[in-house]
Write a protein that holds these residues in place. Structure first.
Motif, PDB file in Angstrom:
ATOM      1  N   ALA A  87     -40.662 -77.639 -30.029  1.00  0.00           N
ATOM      2  CA  ALA A  87     -39.816 -77.905 -31.193  1.00  0.00           C
ATOM      3  C   ALA A  87     -40.430 -78.976 -32.083  1.00  0.00           C
ATOM      4  O   ALA A  87     -40.331 -78.915 -33.317  1.00  0.00           O
ATOM      5  CB  ALA A  87     -38.415 -78.325 -30.749  1.00  0.00           C
ATOM      6  N   VAL A  88     -41.074 -79.972 -31.485  1.00  0.00           N
ATOM      7  CA  VAL A  88     -41.766 -80.998 -32.263  1.00  0.00           C
ATOM      8  C   VAL A  88     -42.964 -80.376 -32.978  1.00  0.00           C
ATOM      9  O   VAL A  88     -43.213 -80.652 -34.160  1.00  0.00           O
ATOM     10  CB  VAL A  88     -42.224 -82.154 -31.360  1.00  0.00           C
ATOM     11  N   THR A  89     -43.697 -79.532 -32.283  1.00  0.00           N
ATOM     12  CA  THR A  89     -44.830 -78.849 -32.897  1.00  0.00           C
ATOM     13  C   THR A  89     -44.371 -77.975 -34.057  1.00  0.00           C
ATOM     14  O   THR A  89     -45.007 -77.944 -35.114  1.00  0.00           O
ATOM     15  CB  THR A  89     -45.563 -77.980 -31.851  1.00  0.00           C
ATOM     16  N   PHE A  90     -43.256 -77.280 -33.874  1.00  0.00           N
ATOM     17  CA  PHE A  90     -42.731 -76.427 -34.944  1.00  0.00           C
ATOM     18  C   PHE A  90     -42.287 -77.271 -36.133  1.00  0.00           C
ATOM     19  O   PHE A  90     -42.548 -76.919 -37.284  1.00  0.00           O
ATOM     20  CB  PHE A  90     -41.558 -75.599 -34.425  1.00  0.00           C
ATOM     21  N   GLY A  91     -41.620 -78.394 -35.865  1.00  0.00           N
ATOM     22  CA  GLY A  91     -41.207 -79.275 -36.959  1.00  0.00           C
ATOM     23  C   GLY A  91     -42.401 -79.823 -37.717  1.00  0.00           C
ATOM     24  O   GLY A  91     -42.382 -79.933 -38.945  1.00  0.00           O
ATOM     25  N   ALA A  92     -43.485 -80.146 -36.977  1.00  0.00           N
ATOM     26  CA  ALA A  92     -44.704 -80.627 -37.620  1.00  0.00           C
ATOM     27  C   ALA A  92     -45.353 -79.523 -38.447  1.00  0.00           C
ATOM     28  O   ALA A  92     -45.902 -79.782 -39.532  1.00  0.00           O
ATOM     29  CB  ALA A  92     -45.681 -81.140 -36.570  1.00  0.00           C
ATOM     30  N   PHE A  93     -45.293 -78.285 -37.963  1.00  0.00           N
ATOM     31  CA  PHE A  93     -45.837 -77.149 -38.709  1.00  0.00           C
ATOM     32  C   PHE A  93     -45.072 -76.926 -40.004  1.00  0.00           C
ATOM     33  O   PHE A  93     -45.670 -76.714 -41.075  1.00  0.00           O
ATOM     34  CB  PHE A  93     -45.788 -75.893 -37.835  1.00  0.00           C
ATOM     35  N   ILE A  94     -43.750 -76.997 -39.935  1.00  0.00           N
ATOM     36  CA  ILE A  94     -42.916 -76.808 -41.132  1.00  0.00           C
ATOM     37  C   ILE A  94     -43.261 -77.850 -42.194  1.00  0.00           C
ATOM     38  O   ILE A  94     -43.238 -77.566 -43.396  1.00  0.00           O
ATOM     39  CB  ILE A  94     -41.420 -76.904 -40.763  1.00  0.00           C
ATOM     40  N   GLY A  95     -43.616 -79.051 -41.767  1.00  0.00           N
ATOM     41  CA  GLY A  95     -43.965 -80.110 -42.705  1.00  0.00           C
ATOM     42  C   GLY A  95     -45.428 -80.111 -43.106  1.00  0.00           C
ATOM     43  O   GLY A  95     -45.855 -80.980 -43.871  1.00  0.00           O
ATOM     44  N   GLY A  96     -46.203 -79.159 -42.589  1.00  0.00           N
ATOM     45  CA  GLY A  96     -47.606 -79.080 -42.962  1.00  0.00           C
ATOM     46  C   GLY A  96     -48.504 -80.048 -42.240  1.00  0.00           C
ATOM     47  O   GLY A  96     -49.597 -80.359 -42.711  1.00  0.00           O
ATOM     48  N   HIS A  97     -48.087 -80.538 -41.067  1.00  0.00           N
ATOM     49  CA  HIS A  97     -48.893 -81.499 -40.322  1.00  0.00           C
ATOM     50  C   HIS A  97     -49.789 -80.840 -39.289  1.00  0.00           C
ATOM     51  O   HIS A  97     -50.633 -81.508 -38.686  1.00  0.00           O
ATOM     52  CB  HIS A  97     -47.980 -82.516 -39.626  1.00  0.00           C
ATOM     53  N   ILE A  98     -49.587 -79.543 -39.041  1.00  0.00           N
ATOM     54  CA  ILE A  98     -50.405 -78.815 -38.078  1.00  0.00           C
ATOM     55  C   ILE A  98     -50.425 -77.356 -38.514  1.00  0.00           C
ATOM     56  O   ILE A  98     -49.424 -76.845 -39.047  1.00  0.00           O
ATOM     57  CB  ILE A  98     -49.828 -78.961 -36.646  1.00  0.00           C
ATOM     58  N   SER A  99     -51.551 -76.704 -38.332  1.00  0.00           N
ATOM     59  CA  SER A  99     -51.653 -75.300 -38.728  1.00  0.00           C
ATOM     60  C   SER A  99     -50.965 -74.405 -37.697  1.00  0.00           C
ATOM     61  O   SER A  99     -50.695 -74.820 -36.567  1.00  0.00           O
ATOM     62  CB  SER A  99     -53.118 -74.893 -38.874  1.00  0.00           C
ATOM     63  N   LEU A 100     -50.708 -73.176 -38.095  1.00  0.00           N
ATOM     64  CA  LEU A 100     -50.036 -72.227 -37.211  1.00  0.00           C
ATOM     65  C   LEU A 100     -50.858 -71.960 -35.951  1.00  0.00           C
ATOM     66  O   LEU A 100     -50.319 -71.984 -34.837  1.00  0.00           O
ATOM     67  CB  LEU A 100     -49.794 -70.912 -37.955  1.00  0.00           C
ATOM     68  N   LEU A 101     -52.164 -71.703 -36.106  1.00  0.00           N
ATOM     69  CA  LEU A 101     -52.992 -71.375 -34.949  1.00  0.00           C
ATOM     70  C   LEU A 101     -53.109 -72.546 -33.983  1.00  0.00           C
ATOM     71  O   LEU A 101     -53.041 -72.371 -32.763  1.00  0.00           O
ATOM     72  CB  LEU A 101     -54.377 -70.923 -35.409  1.00  0.00           C
ATOM     73  N   ARG A 102     -53.263 -73.739 -34.510  1.00  0.00           N
ATOM     74  CA  ARG A 102     -53.322 -74.911 -33.628  1.00  0.00           C
ATOM     75  C   ARG A 102     -51.958 -75.123 -32.972  1.00  0.00           C
ATOM     76  O   ARG A 102     -51.872 -75.512 -31.802  1.00  0.00           O
ATOM     77  CB  ARG A 102     -53.739 -76.142 -34.423  1.00  0.00           C
ATOM     78  N   GLY A 103     -50.890 -74.864 -33.718  1.00  0.00           N
ATOM     79  CA  GLY A 103     -49.552 -74.989 -33.152  1.00  0.00           C
ATOM     80  C   GLY A 103     -49.320 -74.015 -32.007  1.00  0.00           C
ATOM     81  O   GLY A 103     -48.730 -74.370 -30.983  1.00  0.00           O
ATOM     82  N   ILE A 104     -49.809 -72.789 -32.158  1.00  0.00           N
ATOM     83  CA  ILE A 104     -49.684 -71.800 -31.081  1.00  0.00           C
ATOM     84  C   ILE A 104     -50.462 -72.259 -29.850  1.00  0.00           C
ATOM     85  O   ILE A 104     -50.012 -72.102 -28.710  1.00  0.00           O
ATOM     86  CB  ILE A 104     -50.172 -70.424 -31.563  1.00  0.00           C
ATOM     87  N   LEU A 105     -51.632 -72.844 -30.083  1.00  0.00           N
ATOM     88  CA  LEU A 105     -52.426 -73.392 -28.987  1.00  0.00           C
ATOM     89  C   LEU A 105     -51.641 -74.470 -28.246  1.00  0.00           C
ATOM     90  O   LEU A 105     -51.620 -74.511 -27.006  1.00  0.00           O
ATOM     91  CB  LEU A 105     -53.725 -73.966 -29.548  1.00  0.00           C
ATOM     92  N   TYR A 106     -50.969 -75.333 -28.997  1.00  0.00           N
ATOM     93  CA  TYR A 106     -50.117 -76.371 -28.390  1.00  0.00           C
ATOM     94  C   TYR A 106     -48.987 -75.738 -27.592  1.00  0.00           C
ATOM     95  O   TYR A 106     -48.665 -76.193 -26.487  1.00  0.00           O
ATOM     96  CB  TYR A 106     -49.532 -77.271 -29.479  1.00  0.00           C
TER      97      TYR A 106
END
Length: 252
Positions: A87-106
């Motif tokens: 959920a933190v990774t998703f929130g960071a993705f929504i704000g543009g702090h992490i890319s989708l592919l890196r987020g999936i890796l996380y």
């Protein structure tokens, strides 16, 4: 606008050694967190013959999770950002702090970390059950859904304010403490109702190992919605035009 910063990322980014190291850090930190959190509940239940579902058991769970998350975030903060939570990774993705592919890796690393932690507990306790999250008597699915949204909103909002905001200054030093405290406080608030997950990985590991999936969607949908809303609110209101660009394929 946060939506303008959302990035899919590249294969080169997702397979770069730094990204793989970050994923490994997320795996280890999530393992540490879930092992301590689930293990404390199992130990208290064993020592008190079912006393985990008591006010004292709730306090023990809150303290154990707060301490464990403080450590888990601290040890990964300089490597992966110390998300320890899809959920933190998703929130960071929504704000543009992490890319989708890196987020999936996380996400993969976090889910594996939680699962391995529960398997280790299953082995170390000689088969003692790792209890899946469930709703308490009299608590409806939609009640739990709202609980998870609100609690995770508070968690991800805290992450933004203390860790992701470039203006945080010296406040960033206490980010792991603040994040651990809000999780502990939320467990005291919602633990008696739905277990207070706020973290799909924390719910997934025990559910997979015990193969108990009843109402499991609540522990994904609620935290992801709450985390996404927190990211949008903080980005739109408090963090406009304060970003550095995300890495691109040219950086790898």
């Amino acid at each position: 606008m946060p939506i303008q910063r959302i990035a899919v990322g590249t294969f080169a980014e997702a397979t770069h050694p730094d990204a793989l190291k970050a994923a490994l850090a997320e795996f280890i930190s999530t393992l540490i967190f879930v092992f301590a959190g689930q293990g404390s509940a199992m130990a208290f239940d064993k020592l008190t013959s079912g006393g985990a579902a008591t006010p004292t058991g709730l306090v023990v769970a809150a303290v154990a999770h707060a301490f464990a998350l403080f450590v888990a975030v601290s040890v990964a903060a300089n490597i992966s950002g110390g998300h320890v939570n899809p959920a933190v990774t998703f929130g960071a993705f929504i704000g543009g702090h992490i890319s989708l592919l890196r987020g999936i890796l996380y996400w993969i690393a976090q889910l594996l970390g939680a699962t391995v932690a529960c398997l280790l507990l299953l082995f170390a306790t000689n088969g003692m059950a790792t209890a899946a999250f469930s709703l308490s008597a009299g608590v409806g699915v939609w009640n739990a859904f709202v609980f998870e949204i609100v609690m995770t909103f508070g968690l991800v909002y805290t992450v933004y304010a203390t860790a992701l905001d470039p203006k945080k200054g010296s406040l960033g030093i206490i980010a792991p403490i603040a994040i651990g405290f809000i999780v502990g406080a939320n467990i005291l608030a919602g633990g008696a109702f739905d277990g207070a997950s706020m973290n799909p990985a924390v719910s997934f590991g025990p559910a997979l190992v015990s193969w108990s999936w009843e109402n499991h969607w609540v522990y994904w949908a609620g935290p992801l919605i709450g985390g996404g809303i927190a990211g949008l609110v903080y980005e739109l209101v408090f963090m406009v035009n304060t970003h550095e660009p995300l890495p691109t394929s040219a950086d790898y």
